[in-house]
Design a protein around this motif. Structure first.
Motif, PDB file in Angstrom:
ATOM      1  N   THR A   1      -7.100  25.841 -31.802  1.00  0.00           N
ATOM      2  CA  THR A   1      -8.693  26.252 -32.022  1.00  0.00           C
ATOM      3  C   THR A   1      -9.892  26.121 -32.352  1.00  0.00           C
ATOM      4  O   THR A   1     -11.071  26.558 -31.674  1.00  0.00           O
ATOM      5  CB  THR A   1      -8.147  28.274 -32.680  1.00  0.00           C
ATOM      6  N   GLU A   2      -9.716  25.008 -33.205  1.00  0.00           N
ATOM      7  CA  GLU A   2     -10.750  24.224 -33.215  1.00  0.00           C
ATOM      8  C   GLU A   2     -12.172  23.875 -32.405  1.00  0.00           C
ATOM      9  O   GLU A   2     -13.229  24.284 -32.593  1.00  0.00           O
ATOM     10  CB  GLU A   2     -10.450  22.847 -34.252  1.00  0.00           C
ATOM     11  N   GLU A   3     -11.773  23.010 -31.347  1.00  0.00           N
ATOM     12  CA  GLU A   3     -13.081  23.523 -30.132  1.00  0.00           C
ATOM     13  C   GLU A   3     -13.157  24.355 -29.396  1.00  0.00           C
ATOM     14  O   GLU A   3     -14.441  24.170 -28.436  1.00  0.00           O
ATOM     15  CB  GLU A   3     -12.623  22.275 -29.735  1.00  0.00           C
TER      16      GLU A   3
ATOM     17  N   THR B   1     -13.728  27.598 -30.635  1.00  0.00           N
ATOM     18  CA  THR B   1     -14.247  29.097 -31.653  1.00  0.00           C
ATOM     19  C   THR B   1     -15.855  29.787 -30.654  1.00  0.00           C
ATOM     20  O   THR B   1     -16.424  30.595 -31.224  1.00  0.00           O
ATOM     21  CB  THR B   1     -14.425  28.225 -32.893  1.00  0.00           C
TER      22      THR B   1
ATOM     23  N   ALA C   1       0.591  25.931 -33.031  1.00  0.00           N
ATOM     24  CA  ALA C   1      -0.102  26.030 -32.958  1.00  0.00           C
ATOM     25  C   ALA C   1      -1.827  26.448 -33.168  1.00  0.00           C
ATOM     26  O   ALA C   1      -2.858  25.584 -33.494  1.00  0.00           O
ATOM     27  CB  ALA C   1      -0.106  26.032 -31.132  1.00  0.00           C
ATOM     28  N   LEU C   2      -1.476  27.335 -33.277  1.00  0.00           N
ATOM     29  CA  LEU C   2      -2.906  27.634 -33.653  1.00  0.00           C
ATOM     30  C   LEU C   2      -3.658  27.589 -35.155  1.00  0.00           C
ATOM     31  O   LEU C   2      -4.942  27.976 -35.638  1.00  0.00           O
ATOM     32  CB  LEU C   2      -2.562  29.385 -33.660  1.00  0.00           C
ATOM     33  N   SER C   3      -2.711  27.275 -35.929  1.00  0.00           N
ATOM     34  CA  SER C   3      -3.099  27.144 -37.265  1.00  0.00           C
ATOM     35  C   SER C   3      -2.358  25.787 -37.523  1.00  0.00           C
ATOM     36  O   SER C   3      -2.985  24.749 -38.222  1.00  0.00           O
ATOM     37  CB  SER C   3      -1.919  27.648 -37.847  1.00  0.00           C
ATOM     38  N   ASP C   4      -2.637  24.645 -36.032  1.00  0.00           N
ATOM     39  CA  ASP C   4      -2.336  22.707 -36.346  1.00  0.00           C
ATOM     40  C   ASP C   4      -3.533  22.785 -36.972  1.00  0.00           C
ATOM     41  O   ASP C   4      -4.651  22.463 -37.197  1.00  0.00           O
ATOM     42  CB  ASP C   4      -2.362  22.982 -34.635  1.00  0.00           C
ATOM     43  N   THR C   5      -3.272  21.446 -38.013  1.00  0.00           N
ATOM     44  CA  THR C   5      -3.971  21.223 -38.917  1.00  0.00           C
ATOM     45  C   THR C   5      -4.232  19.490 -38.366  1.00  0.00           C
ATOM     46  O   THR C   5      -5.284  18.932 -38.771  1.00  0.00           O
ATOM     47  CB  THR C   5      -3.832  21.234 -39.981  1.00  0.00           C
TER      48      THR C   5
ATOM     49  N   ARG D   1     -10.616  36.099 -31.054  1.00  0.00           N
ATOM     50  CA  ARG D   1      -9.395  34.907 -31.888  1.00  0.00           C
ATOM     51  C   ARG D   1      -8.724  35.519 -31.731  1.00  0.00           C
ATOM     52  O   ARG D   1      -7.519  35.290 -32.279  1.00  0.00           O
ATOM     53  CB  ARG D   1     -10.282  35.494 -33.203  1.00  0.00           C
TER      54      ARG D   1
END
Lengths: 500, 296, 544
Positions: C230-232, C234, C301-305, C493
């Motif tokens: 979700t990083e890009e 937000t 994926a939602l917490s992918d680092t 979110r």
């Protein structure tokens, strides 16, 4: 009575104040009556500040004509902020807010004084408690009225015109309170001398070394904490660069709106519950392991385990997050690889909220155990070794020694740490939650705390200063009420254990 | 210790030694992973994940970290300076304050305690705090703004007060007072000698606070020669996140971003010295002090 | 009595706080007032003075002025060397010096607004990703119209009215943009070598994306495909990175469409329609679920680092989010250096859906901070830095011969020291805002980039609004509905992200739930507020 006193200027008359009248000193009665008068003057329909040159004044502020009508009528001690809010003139907002808080405190002191005199609450030291109450009430009223005068002058200066006028009520309140202060002080000093109770100045003269030791601390907290505390005011303003930090429009509680709109109950519940678990479970484990370490006789073992348990403290959450993801990931994670190898079904950690309270608790406690343990270890090391020797001679086994010597000695430390932690119960460990959960909304119901929520809000409204301050204020007030209450209870039971 | 080992002691020892060993292992595993990761080739970490032993041994990451050794040495030097000065001054101020508010004869001890404690609940936030140092004290860019704000904390003061109250019984100070000792004498001759573990704890916490800080450098440093070590490293990490955040803004020539293994190497470099330092403090937590010795 | 004493202590402390706060604040109020007042009067007087000055003598440079230029990022090693060289020339010319101050990349957003609040700098870097328009609206920067007329004619000529107007809010110009047109069109970066090896289609439609990814999965079952998270995403448009691929389907007015689940096509910008409540949305969510079930991305994926290293290290074969031509060029050279035979390719969404335009003027620009004491000199210095060939090259690339050389092919090459790092690299002051097409030194990569830009320019000329970024000129004022907006963003979110990541069991039910929650959060109010502003904006600029 008052007039009489003013006319009479001889020193001998002042002694009259110490005379008894219906079981109390005259000075106390005077303070009592003035407090009642003061309370009357606080009544809402009695205006403290009037508006003059109204039209010229309103030409200087930006507000609608409907608001102007509301603004015309003048103000009592408590609703000055209305003017600030409706006028949009933020520059006088902070002083007005401080005056409001001040006025509330003053009203409280007046009522407290009246109630105490009526209940005739005498303590160990005679009437001293009543004098303190009277002194507080009168002192605050004097300070309040003086501040009010300064406020009006300041406001007029800011508007560069005479827009506000002081009501005679303020002057009257100032004069009678000052008289009351004198009336209370004179018999008080006599009674103080009688009970060997010192005022502040005497106390400083007597214990000047102690006061001197506090001087650096005083300046430190003044600079680092108390002066910047004025920023709490931002919670009530809508900041913009044109007006600057202290003159932006006052908006009342608008900044708190988004907190209420959020699932405030859920956020509060999560934050408080996590903290309670962290505090109790964390401290329990820290105590247990501190006792273990202290009992180890082999030196290298003692040192090594202690050092190793300190290590998680140094692992930053940013890195921990990557490690945790490597362990719990669905497809390639360590646990799922293992589970599949054993023929089980993959566990979908990152989409199943119910695992996370446990995981988060685990990592929180894991990270703090070595650090928290040090305090208890140091306390154990401070226990007089003679106590243990005596117990051993009496044939106490190790469990009995722990039960009857170690634990009782740890109790004060535990209670202080507990009390201290309670004040911050609404403040979550942001880094822990943010890094472990990140933006994974699936888990929010059980992992979202106030701090992470506020952070996300701040991200959507990057130029707003008020939002974060408002949330911080909510956390602070919540913690403050809780801590003052708890401390009061603790203090009633044992003064030694109280924080303040 | 030498009296006799009853069965309860043996049971206790078995349980405590085992649990201690277990806990130590749980605590140290991630650190070992970080250490081995820092010696592993970056590509291997990304594709195969973390391991307890380095798989594709490489010191590339450390080479990157120490590419500009004079910068990192300067950061070390500054951090030692901040930590030393801050811990020293802070310890003095905290101990004095704690002593005063632990004295029963000090009438305002509760008021002072409250004034100190109050700061841990209410705060004005970053902005006025920043303005205080940068505009009012005009301290932006000075080292003062980096060491001063962390000298004291309400938590440490109150903790210290507990240590003093716990290790110095009232009876002792009372009798000293009757013998004519002033506050300075009581403080130096009676309180300080038995306060070893307390001083070590508070000193350790203060020192750790200074060592781990990056925030004040971030806020107040205008010149990289005054940076704290943690900030020096932390800022390298942030560069990569930040540049990603501005992804929409193109054509920004990006310096080499730190890889995963470099991040791990940085973590090792910044915590290593503390781990070496810890055993020196540890002696205060390993052997106790007898109050009785002072009594006599 | 105990009780009373405690309360007294409490209130004493309280009152002490109050009084302390009072003195502190009144002091700062005063000083603040003073500073705002002087700033105000100063602008007033400068305006007048300026009017007189230009009539007679121009800029008054009798007094030496030391300016501070606040820029983003970290300082270069040779900061002082280049600054000294610059100042030598600036002193001579304008009797002014300049000191670059760097935000560093740690908490830069917070520090940026602190810098504006405390007013320590004179010139400051601005960009849309630093919320330029909102800050300008809130009055963080000085109005430049008169200043430019009087002291910055050169800047006006350089940028042109169109570019300056793009940096204005309510008719007031607040910044001077960089003048180097560049395309930051979002697109898909993917592995070309794998596509060629298994004879897969170019991922230029949703079907082809599916064919491309599943083709790789068949041939290389253990190869990671997308490291979407979700990083890009937000913002308030999409909530999951893979959903960026939907740009292949819709020719929206801007990448990912309008916020709050609204959308408008590029052809008809003012014709706003509802996306979240449309059947298209359900269909798209079902597609995402299908892809998730096919294993295109991790169920975690939602917490992918995995960060930006994933593509470089072959952990994924495609990045559909936050890519642009410049990032593609970086990947090309990284792969070339790695020498594993990997190849990157890039496809801008605009090449498929026909919406392509150069970056907006507010991408990179310079503004004068409201608290600046010498705005005239600041503008004059800015003009010198941007319009003078020598100074511009100096500030952007350092000293020729010491910091860079021009090679035989005419390309820029930086000079590195023995450790391999450049003491002053390309644009090392991070002054992307001072770019001037005429003087910009071109490196080899820039040349590649320019090829792409040229191609896009041809495409962009065919669009309805040739080569204009119509969306980025819009500055939303959400003060009327910010509480609701926040709530909607939270619902996105919590409910939209799992939907778009295909992690829900029953898409229809989840869509229903998301819609209900969004409505409860006050979606209607937010949309109305946004729509009214957007349509007014379109009317104003004639985007019909």
């Amino acid at each position: 009575m008052k007039k009489e006193m003013k006319k009479e200027k001889k020193g001998s008359f002042l002694d009259v104040l110490s005379d008894d009248y219906k079981g109390k000193k005259l000075g106390i009665w005077i303070g009592f009556i003035i407090s009642i008068l003061n309370i009357v003057m606080f009544l809402p329909f009695i205006k403290w500040v009037g508006i003059v040159n109204a039209d010229a004044l309103y030409s200087k502020i930006r507000t609608s004509s409907a608001n102007i009508e509301i603004l015309r009528s003048g103000y009592n001690a408590f609703d000055l902020l209305h003017f600030v809010q409706y006028s949009g003139f933020g520059a006088i907002g902070l002083p007005a807010m401080l005056l409001l808080l001040f006025a509330v405190a003053t009203l409280y002191f007046q009522i407290a004084n009246v109630v105490k005199v009526l209940r005739n609450s005498k303590g160990r030291k005679g009437n001293l408690a009543l004098y303190s109450a009277g002194e507080g009430a009168m002192g605050f009223e004097v300070a309040l009225t003086l501040s009010m005068i300064a406020y009006v002058a300041f406001s007029n200066a800011r508007f560069e015109m005479k827009g506000f006028s002081l009501s005679p009520v303020v002057i009257i309140a100032l004069i009678i309170s000052f008289v009351g202060l004198v009336a209370v002080k004179i018999p008080q000093s006599k009674e103080r001398a009688f009970y060997h109770d010192n005022g502040l100045l005497k106390e400083i003269r007597k214990n000047w070394v102690l006061f001197l030791m506090l001087v650096p601390t005083f300046f430190y907290f003044l600079i680092n904490n108390y002066l910047p505390m004025a920023g709490i005011y931002y919670a009530f303003t809508n900041f913009n660069f044109r007006d600057g930090l202290w003159a932006s429009p006052f908006v009342g509680f608008a900044n708190f709106e988004y907190l209420v709109k959020a699932q405030l109950w859920m956020l509060t519940r999560n934050t408080v519950l996590y903290n309670i678990v962290f505090i109790f479970l964390g401290n329990a484990l820290q105590i247990i392991f501190a006792i273990f370490v202290s009992q180890v006789a082999v030196k290298w073992y003692k040192k090594t385990t202690q050092t190793l348990m300190f290590m998680p403290y140094f692992v930053s959450y940013v890195i921990l997050k990557v490690i945790v993801y490597n362990i719990f990931e669905y497809q390639y994670g360590v646990i799922n690889t293992f589970v599949v190898a054993l023929g089980g079904n993959r566990i979908d950690f990152y989409n199943t909220p119910s695992y996370w309270p446990f995981l988060i608790t685990f990592f929180a406690i894991w990270k703090g155990i070595g650090y928290g343990m040090v305090v208890y270890l140091a306390t154990i090391m401070g226990i007089d070794a003679e106590l243990y020797d005596a117990a051993k001679v009496d044939g106490a086994n190790v469990f009995q020694q722990i039960r009857f010597i170690t634990l009782p000695q740890l109790k004060p430390t535990f209670i202080i740490l507990l009390l201290y932690a309670l004040g911050g119960i609404m403040k979550g460990q942001f880094e822990l939650f943010y890094q472990m959960v990140g933006n994974n909304g699936v888990l929010y119901n059980v992992t979202d705390i106030l701090d992470t929520y506020v952070y996300r809000v701040a991200m959507t409204q990057p130029t707003s200063i008020g939002l974060g301050t408002a949330a911080g204020l909510y956390q602070s007030v919540f913690g403050f009420i809780l801590i003052v209450g708890t401390n009061w209870i603790v203090k009633r039971r044992n003064e030694e254990y109280a924080l303040f | 210790m030498t009296i006799r080992k009853g069965p309860s002691q043996i049971i206790f020892n078995i349980v405590s030694y085992t649990l201690l060993a277990l806990m130590s292992i749980i605590c140290v595993i991630p650190f070992v992973m970080i250490l081995s990761g820092s010696f592993t080739d970056n590509h291997t970490i990304l594709t195969e994940g973390y391991s307890l032993l380095p798989r594709d041994f490489s010191v590339e990451a450390y080479k990157t970290v120490f590419k500009a050794p004079e910068d990192i040495l300067q950061a070390y030097k500054m951090t030692f300076f901040y930590t030393g000065l801050g811990t020293f001054l802070g310890l003095i101020m905290i101990t004095l304050t704690a002593y005063v508010i632990s004295r029963k004869e000090f009438k305002y001890r509760n008021t002072v305690s409250f004034i100190i404690y109050f700061t841990s609940i209410f705060g004005g936030g970053t902005i006025p705090w920043y303005l205080m140092y940068s505009q009012v004290l005009n301290a932006k860019g000075t080292t003062f703004a980096i060491w001063f704000p962390a000298l004291m904390s309400p938590f440490l003061v109150i903790l210290m007060r507990t240590f003093i109250m716990g290790s110095v019984p009232d009876a002792i100070t009372e009798s000293a007072k009757i013998d004519g000792a002033g506050h300075v004498t009581i403080f130096l001759r009676i309180v300080m000698p038995v306060l070893g573990p307390g001083l070590a704890t508070i000193g350790l916490f203060l020192a750790l606070g200074y060592w781990n800080d990056w925030y004040r450098s971030s806020m107040f440093s205008t010149d990289s020669s005054t940076w704290e070590l943690q900030f020096y490293l932390y800022d390298l990490l942030n560069a990569s996140t930040a540049i990603k955040q501005m992804s929409q803004n193109s054509s920004i020539s990006t310096a080499e971003l730190p890889t995963q293994s470099v991040k791990l190497a940085m973590a090792v470099v910044s915590t290593g010295p503390v781990l070496l330092f810890y055993p020196f403090v540890q002696k205060y937590f390993v052997s106790g002090i007898t109050v009785g010795a002072v009594k006599g | 009595m105990k009780n009373g004493k405690k309360l007294l202590a409490l209130l004493l402390a309280g009152s002490m706080t109050l009084s302390l706060a009072a003195c502190g604040s009144s002091a700062s109020t005063e000083s603040d007032k003073a500073s705002t007042d002087t700033a105000a009067t100063e602008t007033a007087t400068t305006d007048e003075a300026a009017a007189e000055d230009t009539a007679s003598t121009g800029l008054d440079t009798s007094e030496r002025v030391d300016l501070v230029f606040y820029v983003m990022g970290d300082a270069p090693a040779d900061e002082t060397v280049v600054e000294d060289a610059l100042n030598e020339k600036l002193l001579e010319r304008l009797n002014a010096t300049i000191d670059f101050q760097f935000s560093t990349w740690t908490d830069f957003q917070q520090k940026y607004s602190l810098e504006l609040t405390s007013g320590g700098a004179d010139l400051i870097y601005i960009a849309n990703w630093l919320n330029f328009k909102q800050l300008a609206k809130d009055g963080a920067f000085l109005e430049l119209n008169d200043l430019l007329d009087n002291y910055g004619q050169g800047l006006k000529e350089l940028c042109g009215d169109d570019m300056l107007n793009a940096c204005s809010v309510n008719g007031e110009i607040y910044a001077v943009p960089a003048c180097w047109p560049e395309y930051v069109s979002s697109g898909i970066k993917y592995r070309e070598d794998l596509r060629a090896a298994y004879d897969l289609p170019v991922p230029d439609s949703l079907e082809n994306v599916e064919a491309y990814l599943s083709g790789i999965k068949e041939n290389l079952p253990n190869q990671g495909l997308l490291t979407s998270t979700t990083e890009e995403s937000t913002g308030l448009q999409v909530a999951f990175d893979a959903a960026w691929l939907l740009n292949l389907k819709y020719a929206s007015v801007t990448t990912n469409g309008l916020p709050y689940g609204l959308n408008a096509l590029y052809e008809t910008p003012s014709d706003v329609y509802d996306y979240w409540f449309s059947d298209d949305f359900v269909e798209d969510c079902k597609l995402m679920k299908k892809w998730a079930d096919m294993g295109f991305w991790s169920r975690s994926a939602l917490s992918d680092t995995n960060d930006s290293e994933a593509f470089t290290n072959g952990l994924c074969v495609m990045e559909p989010q936050g890519q642009n031509p410049s990032k593609y060029i970086t990947s090309v050279s990284t792969f070339a250096d790695a020498g594993q035979g990997w190849e990157a390719a890039y496809l801008a969404y605009g090449e498929v859906n026909g919406v392509i335009y150069p970056g907006h003027a507010t991408q990179n620009g310079t503004a004068v901070v409201r608290g600046s004491k010498n705005p005239e000199r600041a503008i004059a210095v800015l003009e010198a830095l941007m319009t003078d060939a020598e100074l511009n090259k100096l500030v952007q690339c350092g000293i020729e011969g010491t910091h860079y050389t021009i090679n035989d092919e005419g390309f820029y090459e930086s000079i590195t020291d023995e450790s391999g790092s450049a003491p002053f690299g390309y644009e090392n002051f991070n002054t992307w805002n001072l770019r001037n097409t005429e003087y910009k030194l071109i490196s080899k990569n820039d040349a590649l980039l320019q090829d792409i830009f040229n191609r896009y320019t041809t495409l962009g000329e065919k669009t309805k609004f040739p080569n204009v970024d119509i969306y980025s000129g819009f500055a939303e004022d959400f003060s009327e509905y910010d509480a609701e907006r926040t709530a909607v963003s939270n619902v996105m979110r919590q409910y939209l992200a799992p939907l778009q990541a295909g992690l829900v069991a029953d898409v229809d039910a989840a869509v229903e739930e998301f819609r209900t929650k969004a409505t409860e959060a006050g979606l209607e109010k937010v949309r109305e507020g946004f729509k009214a502003q957007w349509i007014a904006y379109c009317d104003e600029y004639g985007y019909k």
